[in-house]
Design an enzyme around this catalytic site. Sequence first.
Site, short mmCIF file in Angstrom:
data_model
loop_
_atom_site.label_atom_id
_atom_site.label_comp_id
_atom_site.label_asym_id
_atom_site.label_seq_id
_atom_site.Cartn_x
_atom_site.Cartn_y
_atom_site.Cartn_z
N ASP A 1 2.07 -3.23 5.77
CA ASP A 1 3.07 -4.00 5.05
C ASP A 1 4.45 -3.68 5.61
OD1 ASP A 1 3.08 -5.46 1.96
OD2 ASP A 1 4.98 -4.83 2.83
N ILE A 2 5.26 -4.72 5.79
CA ILE A 2 6.60 -4.57 6.38
C ILE A 2 7.56 -3.84 5.42
CG2 ILE A 2 7.68 -6.72 5.55
CD1 ILE A 2 8.54 -7.23 8.47
N ASN B 1 -2.30 -10.10 -6.01
CA ASN B 1 -1.37 -10.82 -6.88
C ASN B 1 -1.66 -12.31 -6.83
OD1 ASN B 1 0.01 -8.42 -7.50
ND2 ASN B 1 1.29 -8.60 -5.68
N VAL C 1 3.56 -14.43 -0.85
CA VAL C 1 3.00 -15.07 0.35
C VAL C 1 1.79 -15.90 -0.09
CG1 VAL C 1 1.93 -14.70 2.60
CG2 VAL C 1 3.80 -13.21 1.86
N HIS D 1 -4.38 -12.13 -0.20
CA HIS D 1 -4.37 -10.84 0.48
C HIS D 1 -4.60 -9.75 -0.55
CE1 HIS D 1 -0.31 -12.02 -0.67
NE2 HIS D 1 -0.08 -10.75 -0.94
N HIS E 1 -3.69 -5.81 -1.31
CA HIS E 1 -2.86 -4.66 -0.97
C HIS E 1 -3.72 -3.40 -1.11
CE1 HIS E 1 1.21 -6.66 -1.58
NE2 HIS E 1 0.44 -7.50 -2.25
P1 AMP Z 1 2.65 -10.43 -2.43
O1 AMP Z 1 4.02 -10.21 -3.01
O2 AMP Z 1 1.53 -9.91 -3.24
O3 AMP Z 1 2.47 -11.89 -2.03
O4 AMP Z 1 2.63 -9.58 -1.10
C1 AMP Z 1 3.16 -10.01 0.11
C2 AMP Z 1 3.43 -8.78 0.93
O5 AMP Z 1 3.63 -9.21 2.28
C3 AMP Z 1 4.69 -8.01 0.53
O6 AMP Z 1 4.33 -6.67 0.18
C4 AMP Z 1 5.57 -8.06 1.77
O7 AMP Z 1 6.28 -6.88 1.99
C5 AMP Z 1 4.55 -8.35 2.87
N1 AMP Z 1 5.07 -9.03 4.04
C6 AMP Z 1 5.84 -10.13 4.08
N2 AMP Z 1 6.09 -10.48 5.36
C7 AMP Z 1 5.45 -9.58 6.15
C8 AMP Z 1 5.33 -9.38 7.56
N3 AMP Z 1 5.91 -10.21 8.43
N4 AMP Z 1 4.59 -8.34 8.00
C9 AMP Z 1 4.00 -7.50 7.12
N5 AMP Z 1 4.08 -7.64 5.78
C10 AMP Z 1 4.79 -8.65 5.29
#
Ligand code: AMP
Length: 113
Positions: A30-31, A87, A96, A100, A102
């Site tokens: 995760d970024i 989520n 996103v 996915h 976590h």
């Molecule tokens: P959610 O809020 O459950 O949709 O999780 C989306 C996750 O994607 C968040 O924890 C972000 O930090 C992560 N995220 C968004 N863009 C990127 C990226 N380019 N590379 C890695 N993680 C990302």
Amino acid sequence: MEDSIFTKIIKREIKSEIIFENEKIMAIKDINPQAPIHFLIFPKEQIETINELTSDNSELISQIILTATELARKYNVAEKGYRLVMNCNDDGGQTVPHIHCHLIAGKRLKWEF
Ligand code: AMP
């Protein structure tokens, strides 16, 4: 459907730290990590939310969970413990629109809302 950030990562249009990949699944770091270990495991098929899942996706969901447990073992957090989170939509905190899971670990996690 517009490509999600994760689909762009799968297509190598956006860079990411990929830690696992097979024909159906990818896992990345995760970024914006919320703990020392924070990985995202997602299918290569872009499914927007877990609401869209059907019994046809049973094998895929099973692979996502099993990949998460394998990564937990590989990164030595299986015994101490970890959290898997999926989520869904706004109130669930989904940002996103590509399902996915976590994997969060490496510290004692709290449960607060
Ligand atoms: P959610 O809020 O459950 O949709 O999780 C989306 C996750 O994607 C968040 O924890 C972000 O930090 C992560 N995220 C968004 N863009 C990127 C990226 N380019 N590379 C890695 N993680 C990302």
